[in-house]
Design a protein around this motif. Structure first.
Motif, PDB file in Angstrom:
ATOM      1  N   THR A  79     -16.554 -34.068  84.251  1.00  0.00           N
ATOM      2  CA  THR A  79     -17.962 -34.334  84.557  1.00  0.00           C
ATOM      3  C   THR A  79     -18.071 -34.641  86.039  1.00  0.00           C
ATOM      4  O   THR A  79     -17.093 -35.051  86.672  1.00  0.00           O
ATOM      5  CB  THR A  79     -18.520 -35.512  83.731  1.00  0.00           C
ATOM      6  OG1 THR A  79     -17.735 -36.672  83.999  1.00  0.00           O
ATOM      7  CG2 THR A  79     -18.511 -35.199  82.243  1.00  0.00           C
ATOM      8  N   HIS A 116     -10.558 -40.062  84.120  1.00  0.00           N
ATOM      9  CA  HIS A 116     -11.798 -39.288  83.960  1.00  0.00           C
ATOM     10  C   HIS A 116     -12.799 -40.004  83.053  1.00  0.00           C
ATOM     11  O   HIS A 116     -13.652 -39.376  82.450  1.00  0.00           O
ATOM     12  CB  HIS A 116     -11.515 -37.890  83.400  1.00  0.00           C
ATOM     13  CG  HIS A 116     -10.657 -37.050  84.291  1.00  0.00           C
ATOM     14  ND1 HIS A 116     -11.053 -36.652  85.546  1.00  0.00           N
ATOM     15  CD2 HIS A 116      -9.408 -36.534  84.108  1.00  0.00           C
ATOM     16  CE1 HIS A 116     -10.103 -35.923  86.105  1.00  0.00           C
ATOM     17  NE2 HIS A 116      -9.085 -35.838  85.264  1.00  0.00           N
ATOM     18  N   MET A 173     -15.542 -43.555  82.327  1.00  0.00           N
ATOM     19  CA  MET A 173     -16.553 -44.362  82.994  1.00  0.00           C
ATOM     20  C   MET A 173     -16.188 -45.836  82.826  1.00  0.00           C
ATOM     21  O   MET A 173     -15.915 -46.291  81.712  1.00  0.00           O
ATOM     22  CB  MET A 173     -17.933 -44.094  82.400  1.00  0.00           C
ATOM     23  CG  MET A 173     -18.319 -42.618  82.365  1.00  0.00           C
ATOM     24  SD  MET A 173     -18.547 -41.921  84.017  1.00  0.00           S
ATOM     25  CE  MET A 173     -20.072 -42.730  84.518  1.00  0.00           C
ATOM     26  N   LEU A 185     -24.202 -45.070  84.638  1.00  0.00           N
ATOM     27  CA  LEU A 185     -24.315 -44.183  83.480  1.00  0.00           C
ATOM     28  C   LEU A 185     -25.549 -44.483  82.646  1.00  0.00           C
ATOM     29  O   LEU A 185     -26.095 -43.581  81.986  1.00  0.00           O
ATOM     30  CB  LEU A 185     -23.042 -44.310  82.625  1.00  0.00           C
ATOM     31  CG  LEU A 185     -22.952 -43.439  81.374  1.00  0.00           C
ATOM     32  CD1 LEU A 185     -23.013 -41.960  81.720  1.00  0.00           C
ATOM     33  CD2 LEU A 185     -21.672 -43.770  80.591  1.00  0.00           C
ATOM     34  N   LYS A 196     -17.914 -43.337  87.239  1.00  0.00           N
ATOM     35  CA  LYS A 196     -16.734 -42.511  87.030  1.00  0.00           C
ATOM     36  C   LYS A 196     -15.528 -43.079  87.772  1.00  0.00           C
ATOM     37  O   LYS A 196     -15.636 -43.498  88.915  1.00  0.00           O
ATOM     38  CB  LYS A 196     -17.036 -41.086  87.506  1.00  0.00           C
ATOM     39  CG  LYS A 196     -15.932 -40.073  87.269  1.00  0.00           C
ATOM     40  CD  LYS A 196     -16.489 -38.657  87.355  1.00  0.00           C
ATOM     41  CE  LYS A 196     -17.155 -38.383  88.697  1.00  0.00           C
ATOM     42  NZ  LYS A 196     -16.182 -38.242  89.789  1.00  0.00           N
ATOM     43  N   SER A 253     -21.717 -39.115  86.149  1.00  0.00           N
ATOM     44  CA  SER A 253     -21.332 -38.058  85.194  1.00  0.00           C
ATOM     45  C   SER A 253     -22.532 -37.297  84.641  1.00  0.00           C
ATOM     46  O   SER A 253     -22.492 -36.814  83.510  1.00  0.00           O
ATOM     47  CB  SER A 253     -20.503 -38.639  84.030  1.00  0.00           C
ATOM     48  OG  SER A 253     -19.264 -39.099  84.491  1.00  0.00           O
TER      49      SER A 253
END
Length: 875
Positions: A618, A744, A746, A763, A777, A623
């Motif tokens: 992402t 990868h 959050m 997010l 991220k 993301s």
């Protein structure tokens, strides 16, 4: 006009001019005083016939009282009123001066009158102290025959429960170093009564002054000390402050000698102090903010005697915290009543307990327990076991009732207990003028009954008599005593602690043993200190990027994407390109805290590097893009970044002299006559970005050599130790794992600035899930030293600062007060824990980060570098 008339006019003009000048210049320089100031009776008359003229008379008057002064004047003299004063009514009639104090005014008043003759003007400066019926200040005899002309005592009924001040009559000639520090600062000489015949001022310290004052029983007292800041600030009088008249902000009647000099304070004003500095206060520009000074630099001093208020305790604040700001009323499930109901009457909207959100209570519990606590009070209900009508014995009644209450789990809790004496004292308060402590917040506590209440003490149990107590000492009890109960519950905040595997494991390792441990493939390295061993991916060498089937690699597509990437034509004003924020010379970032876009607008986030973006599942810090193709089009449309809309851009691209042909070459499968599309634009930019990959780093060389031949020479001892710290004590590999040094995922690392000016919900702005607040991220640490400043907001520009923040456990702002009931309050990632790294560990860790940083690639990777097969299209 006659000569006589002309002379009268000239005399009047001279008088007006002189009076104006006198009013502007302030007090006369004479030091004459009035010895018999009196109390200010209605008939306070003084003929003054046989007395010398006092140019600076002083008098005290009670509110509403009058003083009259008759002046012996010659036929050529006239009494004039120049400055009438502000706290009373001044009047001159003939040879009589009268001043009547205001009925409600109080304070020092300055009144000026003048005796005017043909050739002389004598100004008389009256200083009149208007007192309330019970005066605040009273001058006392110091009782020290050797110092009675150097110091004076002033009783003060207003500060706390009443104190006495010892003040110097010549402050600039009474200067001291702080505490027991000798006044040996070069070029700064102390002066005080302890200076010996040789001028030795080593004894001019505040400790020596305090010791002397107590030995001599100044004013009959032996508890002299330096004042706290709150005490000195009580003397500040704004109504007296007059910079143009050289008048300090302090009552000039009782503190006439006090001017703009600085005075030492006790070292307890709540500011962080270094070893060699202490706070001072002056009565001019610094009258509300203590200023830190070198303890050896001589300053003036006042002393104070009397009970010192501990302003860190709720019971001794100058003003208690308002009830509405002190508690959250909770229902029986432990959830807050609606904010609109928080001030309701208990009978209308009953609540079950109180969440104490007073900061001072929280701070005092932390000092006691070395942990932050949440504090709850059980609200008495007349209809159940919590009522305060019942009296219970400590041996039988109290334990049974508390056990039943906890079994019922009132307010959702089963840990209710008796408060300690100190805890119950948190509900008591003694004001400035009160002699007893009183129970506060009785409305929130549902009006508890008066009487004795059980408290826990170090020796067992004691009694507090509520609602008022003379002091905070519990009464001694016997087995026969009975009393009421008021219950409390406390719980420690769950704060992360250092990984147990790291505790006492911070010393420098044996490097021979460390090299042996890492002289193999990564799967056989020492176990990493990670929380999720099952999903952990070991560090390793970077793989090659893959290109999606629906957007395969081609050299022409890369070349087109590169041209578009560096072309400001894509922005609305043709002044911003993708490379404006992703400059290859700056590690494909921009080196700024946050990026600057269209119309010089400041963005909200730091520009991440595009290096290795081919590997990201992402894109963006939050993301919000699932593919590079999607990501490439979003900055173009962002009003803060490039501010262009896609239909208009496509129209401009199709009309461009070069781009239509370049797009047809890059996308021949779409037909020779087809217009440029949004999809093609995203595909070209994405293909170019996938070719920007890391060069080989020294860490890659180390892994390859250690795996093949057990050779660890690619890293120095310090760098190898840094690798071990990265994987173990530093806990970095919990999130920065695998060949790409990222999971990868959050994570919330504590930089949300929730409900603050710099708030960024991360997010949550994408998925609106409460658990997503503050999550960003995890960035890859490949080439990390090429891409400062760091974090999503560009907070830090030094790696020392980054490592220090992680070592301290980041900003773990646990919720307090209303925030505890906020479902969107950000929660720090469980992977974040205090590391307590030593300085040497931090330096070694930073040295390792340099080894995973390779020189930044400036051009797209070649087919060979991408490890693409020959059958991959090069058209």
């Amino acid at each position: 006009m006659t000569t006589h008339t002309l002379k009268n006019i000239q005399r009047q003009l001279m008088l007006i001019t002189c009076c104006a000048l006198l009013a502007a210049c302030g007090s006369d320089s004479s030091s004459d005083t009035v010895a018999n100031s009196g109390a200010g009776s209605n008939t306070g008359t003084d003929s003054g016939d046989k007395q010398a003229l006092l140019l600076n008379p002083r008098v005290q008057l009670t509110q509403g009282k009058t003083i009259t002064k008759l002046y012996a004047l010659t036929a050529m003299q006239e009494l004039q009123l120049i400055q009438p004063g502000k706290h009373g009514n001044a009047n001159v009639q003939g040879n009589t001066f009268t001043y009547q104090a205001g009925a409600n005014a109080h304070g020092a008043d300055h009144v000026k009158i003048a005796i005017v003759s043909n050739d002389k003007i004598e100004t008389i400066n009256w200083l009149i102290r208007v007192n309330k019926p019970s005066p605040r200040f009273t001058t006392l005899a110091i009782g020290d025959s050797t110092k009675d002309k150097v110091w004076q005592c002033v009783a003060d009924t207003q500060t706390h429960q009443g104190v006495v001040w010892a003040t110097p009559l010549q402050p600039t000639s009474q200067t001291y170093a702080w505490g027991d520090w000798p006044p040996t600062l070069p070029a700064f000489q102390a002066q005080c009564q302890f200076t010996d015949s040789d001028g030795n001022s080593q004894a001019c310290t505040t400790d020596r002054l305090v010791e002397y004052a107590n030995q001599q029983n100044w004013c009959g007292r032996n508890d002299w000390r330096l004042p706290a800041s709150y005490e000195m600030k009580e003397l500040v009088s704004e109504q007296d402050y007059a910079l143009d008249n050289n008048q300090a902000a302090i009552d000039p009647y009782f503190f006439a000698a006090t001017s703009f000099e600085s005075y030492w304070l006790a070292d307890d004003d709540g500011q962080p102090h270094s070893d060699n500095i202490a706070p001072t206060l002056d009565f001019a520009t610094g009258r509300y903010t203590p200023v830190m000074q070198n303890k050896r630099k001589p300053k003036s001093a006042m002393l104070v005697s009397g009970v010192k208020r501990d302003t860190t305790l709720p019971s001794e604040q100058k003003k208690p915290q308002a009830e509405k700001d002190s508690f959250i009323r909770l229902d029986n499930d432990g959830q807050p009543l609606a904010k609109s109901q928080q001030s309701d009457d208990y009978n209308d909207t009953p609540w079950r307990c109180l969440d104490d959100m007073r900061g001072l209570v929280r701070d005092n519990f932390y000092l006691r327990d070395k942990q932050f606590s949440n504090v709850f009070w059980l609200t008495p209900d007349p209809q159940d076991l919590t009522n305060t009508n019942q009296v219970l014995s400590i041996q039988v009644g109290v334990p049974d009732v508390i056990a039943n209450i906890n079994q019922t789990q009132l307010c959702g809790r089963h840990d209710w207990r008796l408060p300690t004496a100190d805890e119950l004292a948190m509900l008591l308060y003694k004001g400035e003028q009160e002699s007893n402590y009183s129970l506060l917040y009785t409305a929130s506590l549902n009006q508890p009954e008066s009487g004795d209440y059980w408290v826990k003490t170090a020796a067992g149990y004691g009694l507090y008599s509520l609602p008022t107590m003379a002091d905070l000492q519990p009464k001694v009890t016997t087995d026969a005593d009975t009393a009421r109960i008021l219950l409390i519950a406390t719980e420690f905040e769950q704060r992360a602690t250092e990984d147990p595997r790291s505790v006492n494991n911070h010393s420098k390792p044996n490097f021979n043993n460390l090299r042996q441990a890492y002289a193999s493939d990564p799967d056989h390295w020492p176990p990493a200190f990670v929380d999720d061993e099952l999903n952990y991916q070991e560090l390793g060498i970077m793989p090659k990027p893959s290109f999606p089937h629906d957007n395969p690699y081609s050299e022409r597509k890369v070349a087109l994407g590169e041209k578009l990437f560096f072309d400001p034509f894509l922005s609305q004003a043709s002044d911003v390109s993708c490379s404006s924020c992703h400059d290859p010379k700056l590690g494909w970032g921009d080196g700024k805290e946050v990026s600057i876009g269209h119309d010089r607008q400041r963005g909200k986030r730091n520009a991440p590097t595009i290096v290795n973006s081919a590997f990201l599942p992402t894109l963006f810090w939050d993301s919000r893009a699932a593919t590079l193709e999607q990501q490439a089009l979003m900055p173009i449309q962002d009003p803060v970044e490039m501010a262009e809309n896609l239909p208009r851009l496509l129209s401009r691209l199709n009309a461009h002299p070069q781009y239509p042909a370049l797009f047809k070459q890059a996308f021949p499968e779409d037909g020779i006559n087809a217009d440029i599309t949004e999809q093609q634009l995203g595909m070209a930019l994405a293909t170019f970005q996938r070719t920007i990959i890391s060069n080989t780093s020294r860490f890659d060389t180390f892994v390859a050599q250690a795996d093949n031949a057990g050779d660890t020479s690619a890293l120095s001892d310090k760098e190898l130790w840094g690798l071990d710290i990265f994987r173990r004590n530093g806990r970095c590999a919990n999130c920065h794992m695998g060949a790409e040094f990222t999971d990868h995922k959050m994570q919330n690392v504590g930089l949300t600035y929730y409900q603050g000016f710099y708030e960024d919900l991360g997010l949550y702005n994408v998925d609106a899930q409460p658990s997503s607040v503050g999550k960003f991220k995890t960035p890859s640490l490949r080439d990390v030293m090429n891409n400062h400043p760091w974090f999503h907001n560009g907070l830090l520009d030094t790696m020392e600062g980054v490592i220090s923040m992680y070592s301290a456990g980041m900003a773990d702002n646990a919720p307090f007060g209303w925030n505890k009931y906020d479902p969107t309050y950000p929660v720090l990632s469980k992977q974040i824990r205090p590391l307590n790294l030593t300085v040497e560990e931090a330096q070694a860790l930073q040295a390792f980060l340099v080894t995973i940083t390779a020189p930044t690639r400036q051009m797209p990777a070649t087919r060979a570098e991408l490890a693409l097969n020959e059958d991959v299209s090069s058209d």
